[in-house]
Write a protein that holds these residues in place. Structure first.
Motif, PDB file in Angstrom:
ATOM      1  N   LYS A   7       0.823  -1.206   0.000  1.00 51.23           N
ATOM      2  CA  LYS A   7       0.000   0.000   0.000  1.00 51.23           C
ATOM      3  C   LYS A   7       0.863   1.265   0.000  1.00 51.23           C
ATOM      4  N   ARG A  35      -6.311  -0.046  -1.945  1.00 52.88           N
ATOM      5  CA  ARG A  35      -6.904  -1.045  -1.054  1.00 52.88           C
ATOM      6  C   ARG A  35      -6.268  -2.406  -1.291  1.00 52.88           C
ATOM      7  N   LYS A  36      -6.442  -3.257  -0.328  1.00 47.67           N
ATOM      8  CA  LYS A  36      -5.949  -4.630  -0.403  1.00 47.67           C
ATOM      9  C   LYS A  36      -6.855  -5.421  -1.341  1.00 47.67           C
ATOM     10  N   SER A  37      -6.258  -6.264  -2.164  1.00 48.51           N
ATOM     11  CA  SER A  37      -7.046  -7.094  -3.068  1.00 48.51           C
ATOM     12  C   SER A  37      -7.860  -8.109  -2.283  1.00 48.51           C
ATOM     13  N   LYS A  38      -9.068  -8.362  -2.730  1.00 50.46           N
ATOM     14  CA  LYS A  38      -9.921  -9.372  -2.102  1.00 50.46           C
ATOM     15  C   LYS A  38      -9.506 -10.777  -2.525  1.00 50.46           C
ATOM     16  N   PHE A  39      -8.815 -10.879  -3.637  1.00 48.41           N
ATOM     17  CA  PHE A  39      -8.437 -12.179  -4.183  1.00 48.41           C
ATOM     18  C   PHE A  39      -6.978 -12.470  -3.879  1.00 48.41           C
ATOM     19  N   GLN A  40      -6.756 -13.457  -3.049  1.00 46.85           N
ATOM     20  CA  GLN A  40      -5.395 -13.785  -2.658  1.00 46.85           C
ATOM     21  C   GLN A  40      -5.187 -15.290  -2.713  1.00 46.85           C
ATOM     22  N   HIS A  45      -0.096 -11.504  -2.141  1.00 40.72           N
ATOM     23  CA  HIS A  45      -0.943 -10.359  -1.825  1.00 40.72           C
ATOM     24  C   HIS A  45      -0.777  -9.297  -2.902  1.00 40.72           C
ATOM     25  N   LYS A  52     -13.229   3.863  -6.192  1.00 38.23           N
ATOM     26  CA  LYS A  52     -14.242   3.154  -5.409  1.00 38.23           C
ATOM     27  C   LYS A  52     -15.514   3.024  -6.240  1.00 38.23           C
TER      28      LYS A  52
END
Length: 109
Positions: A7, A35-40, A45, A52
């Motif tokens: 980030k 933002r942090k990815s939802k898919f990991q 990461h 947004k």
């Protein structure tokens, strides 16, 4: 911790996109975020720099401005921002990871 380094490293890209986002498109710049990815997958990461979406946000406009339509010329403000800052983002990421490693080494000693 790794995600926080991602980030922090993405800040130059976010700032460059902010500077290049067409201002006549209302509050689109205000919707820009990291933002942090939802898919990991298995300890992989990623951080996402983007607009947004959802109710009250105008993210859908960004794709029309970036790629154009029959009536809107493409602006390439996201891709050009990435090209200008990718080296700085990589250097910042290495710097942030090095800080984490140095801190861990100090704690062990």
């Amino acid at each position: 911790v790794h995600v926080e380094a991602l980030k922090k490293a993405a800040i130059p890209l976010r700032d460059e996109i902010y500077r290049n986002t067409p201002v006549n498109e209302g509050d689109l710049r205000e919707d820009l975020a990291i933002r942090k990815s939802k898919f990991q997958e298995a300890h992989a990461h990623s951080a996402i720099v983007g607009f947004k979406g959802g109710k009250g946000h105008r993210a859908y406009i960004a794709k029309f401005l970036e790629y154009g339509t029959k009536k809107i010329r493409e602006r390439r403000f996201i891709r050009s921002s990435y090209e200008r800052t990718k080296g700085e983002v990589e250097r910042k990421y290495v710097e942030e990871i090095q800080k984490i490693v140095d801190k861990k080494l100090l704690i062990k000693n």
